[in-house]
Write a protein that holds these residues in place. Structure first.
Motif, mmCIF file in Angstrom:
data_model
loop_
_atom_site.group_PDB
_atom_site.id
_atom_site.type_symbol
_atom_site.label_atom_id
_atom_site.label_comp_id
_atom_site.label_asym_id
_atom_site.label_seq_id
_atom_site.Cartn_x
_atom_site.Cartn_y
_atom_site.Cartn_z
ATOM 1 N N THR A 162 0.833 -1.196 0.000
ATOM 2 C CA THR A 162 0.000 0.000 0.000
ATOM 3 C C THR A 162 0.870 1.250 0.000
ATOM 4 N N GLN A 163 0.217 2.398 -0.114
ATOM 5 C CA GLN A 163 0.935 3.663 -0.014
ATOM 6 C C GLN A 163 1.680 3.748 1.321
ATOM 7 N N GLU A 164 1.023 3.297 2.377
ATOM 8 C CA GLU A 164 1.639 3.347 3.704
ATOM 9 C C GLU A 164 2.917 2.517 3.753
ATOM 10 N N ASP A 165 2.913 1.344 3.130
ATOM 11 C CA ASP A 165 4.106 0.500 3.121
ATOM 12 C C ASP A 165 5.284 1.219 2.464
ATOM 13 N N LEU A 170 10.383 4.455 2.805
ATOM 14 C CA LEU A 170 11.149 5.674 2.523
ATOM 15 C C LEU A 170 11.550 6.388 3.815
ATOM 16 N N LEU A 171 10.670 6.346 4.813
ATOM 17 C CA LEU A 171 10.984 6.992 6.091
ATOM 18 C C LEU A 171 12.185 6.332 6.768
ATOM 19 N N SER A 172 12.335 5.016 6.555
ATOM 20 C CA SER A 172 13.471 4.310 7.157
ATOM 21 C C SER A 172 14.806 4.770 6.572
ATOM 22 N N SER A 178 18.009 14.203 2.539
ATOM 23 C CA SER A 178 18.278 15.518 3.139
ATOM 24 C C SER A 178 18.764 16.505 2.068
ATOM 25 N N PRO A 179 18.284 17.763 2.140
ATOM 26 C CA PRO A 179 17.495 18.403 3.203
ATOM 27 C C PRO A 179 15.981 18.472 2.920
ATOM 28 N N ILE A 180 15.516 17.815 1.852
ATOM 29 C CA ILE A 180 14.118 17.936 1.432
ATOM 30 C C ILE A 180 13.121 17.623 2.556
ATOM 31 N N PRO A 181 13.317 16.551 3.338
ATOM 32 C CA PRO A 181 12.320 16.215 4.361
ATOM 33 C C PRO A 181 12.125 17.278 5.445
ATOM 34 N N THR A 182 13.112 18.169 5.586
ATOM 35 C CA THR A 182 12.986 19.210 6.621
ATOM 36 C C THR A 182 12.215 20.426 6.124
ATOM 37 N N LEU A 183 11.957 20.493 4.820
ATOM 38 C CA LEU A 183 11.202 21.622 4.273
ATOM 39 C C LEU A 183 9.723 21.492 4.623
ATOM 40 N N SER A 184 9.029 22.622 4.685
ATOM 41 C CA SER A 184 7.611 22.607 5.029
ATOM 42 C C SER A 184 6.779 22.097 3.862
ATOM 43 N N ILE A 185 5.609 21.550 4.178
ATOM 44 C CA ILE A 185 4.722 21.063 3.121
ATOM 45 C C ILE A 185 4.218 22.215 2.265
ATOM 46 N N ASP A 186 4.183 23.416 2.836
ATOM 47 C CA ASP A 186 3.787 24.590 2.062
ATOM 48 C C ASP A 186 4.873 24.934 1.044
ATOM 49 N N SER A 346 6.953 20.299 8.734
ATOM 50 C CA SER A 346 7.920 19.709 7.815
ATOM 51 C C SER A 346 7.374 18.416 7.222
ATOM 52 N N LEU A 347 7.919 18.049 6.074
ATOM 53 C CA LEU A 347 7.491 16.824 5.398
ATOM 54 C C LEU A 347 7.704 15.609 6.289
#
Length: 392
Positions: A162-165, A170-172, A178-186, A346-347
């Motif tokens: 699934t999308q969650e899987d 990716l989260l692991s 880096s550094p994309i995940p630290t940017l805001s969703i906006d 952040s993302l």
């Protein structure tokens, strides 16, 4: 670098995944209801179109195909149709195909050797579940599974991703991006401004179409006041834990009262009394008697204990009962209120929050709690897809 993720295959994400429980496309809605109540493992059951009439030598994967999936929300929304409210028992005799979405490509077969990038592309194209062959259980385990829906198709077993899987995977390895995940969703521009919403005082039945659509989109329905302030939500991820009696609640309650009904632990007694009173006003009070009969059939055909089978069930005691134990259901770790974030979140924070609460989305609100949009796993995957593509 993130480029090393390109070497991963779908099989790497399937490790430890349980085999899919399945239902034949020739089954009925009642069969689907009984199957969904039979175990606590998953809130969805796969529907398969299989041709086992040919010789074993002639059989192949193409003759046994997953054509969709169903959950309790599909059944509840189906029972809420005006013609089905008259006789739920008759409605449950319909073929399970009436529950399947007409949208193409929601379920896709993929090979274990498919790449992570290919899996993400399929999801972004609209696939909700990727069906992947896995190593079959031993014959002994297969014998132990006779009491639950079959997991074997032409001698093979499958799991689905699934999308969650994919987001969990990716989260692991989030540090590689880096550094994309630290940017805001906006800043990343992944807030969707179009979303489903209903007024707090509107009839819950008027929201049945958007509930179905939110299930299809793997999102939710915001419940707001006249000023656009988020009061709560009607979430398929919560409704999926209910049983078929929730259709009586949707038929009689307001959107606000339905939120109270869906609160974990079961609805307050006063809500149950309101439902029964309004059913009587509409000459539908016998619905609960039919539900009691339906529940007896479903329980008899599930893996319930002897105590559950012999315990008397009345319409009042049955109302609002969850089809799964809250201690066993992973979805029930959720809090009843809507999960929210802010445009400046952040993302990576949004990813963690969504995964922790087992939802595919978060509502995006301003400081005054007004809803500005929604951010979904699909939005997040688009960001990672662009990064991975740049590494090719």
């Amino acid at each position: 670098m993130a480029a090393r993720l390109l070497a991963y295959e779908v099989a790497d994400l399937c490790l430890g995944k349980p085999p899919l429980r399945s239902l034949s496309s020739s089954a009925t809605v009642a069969d689907a209801l009984a199957a969904l109540k039979s175990t606590d493992d998953d809130h969805f059951i796969s529907v398969w179109n299989c041709d086992h009439n040919h010789s074993l030598k002639a059989r192949n994967l193409q003759e046994c195909v997953c054509v969709g999936k169903v959950c309790m929300v599909d059944i509840i929304c189906y029972l809420c149709r005006e013609d089905n409210l008259i006789s739920p028992a008759v409605a449950l005799k319909s073929p399970v195909s009436v529950l399947l979405s007409t949208v193409k490509g929601l379920v896709k077969h993929v090979e274990p050797s498919s790449s992570l990038l290919e899996a993400i592309d399929l999801i972004l194209e609209g696939a909700q579940n990727l069906v992947v062959p896995i190593k079959s259980y031993s014959k002994r385990k297969q014998l132990l599974q006779k009491s639950v829906p079959s997991t074997i198709h032409n001698g093979r077993e499958f799991c689905w991703l699934t999308q969650e899987d994919v987001i969990r995977f990716l989260l692991s390895s989030i540090g590689l991006f880096s550094p994309i995940p630290t940017l805001s969703i906006d800043t990343l521009g992944i807030i969707t401004n179009e979303f489903f919403a209903v007024d707090y005082y509107s009839p819950a039945l008027s929201a049945i179409d958007v509930i179905s659509r939110s299930l299809l989109d793997q999102t939710s329905v915001a419940v707001i006041d006249e000023n656009g302030i988020l009061i709560g939500e009607i979430s398929p991820f919560t409704l999926v834990c209910c049983d078929e009696t929730a259709s009586a609640a949707i038929t009689t309650l307001s959107a606000g009262d339905l939120m109270a009904y869906l609160d974990y632990g079961g609805p307050p007694e006063e809500i149950v009394r309101v439902i029964q009173s309004r059913l009587k006003e509409r000459n539908l009070e016998w619905m609960m008697e039919e539900f009691a009969t339906i529940d007896q059939y479903s329980t008899t055909n599930s893996s319930s204990s002897d105590e559950e089978l012999t315990s008397p069930t009345t319409p009042l005691s049955m109302m609002g009962r969850y089809s799964r134990s809250s201690s066993n259901s992973a979805r029930m770790v959720r809090r009843p209120e809507a999960m929210v974030c802010h445009p400046g979140s952040s993302l990576v924070a949004v990813m963690v929050q969504a995964i922790a609460h087992r939802v595919n989305y978060l509502w995006v609100i301003e400081d005054d709690c007004s809803v500005t949009g929604i951010v979904t796993f699909a939005n997040m995957l688009q960001v990672f897809r662009e990064i991975l593509e740049s590494m090719i």
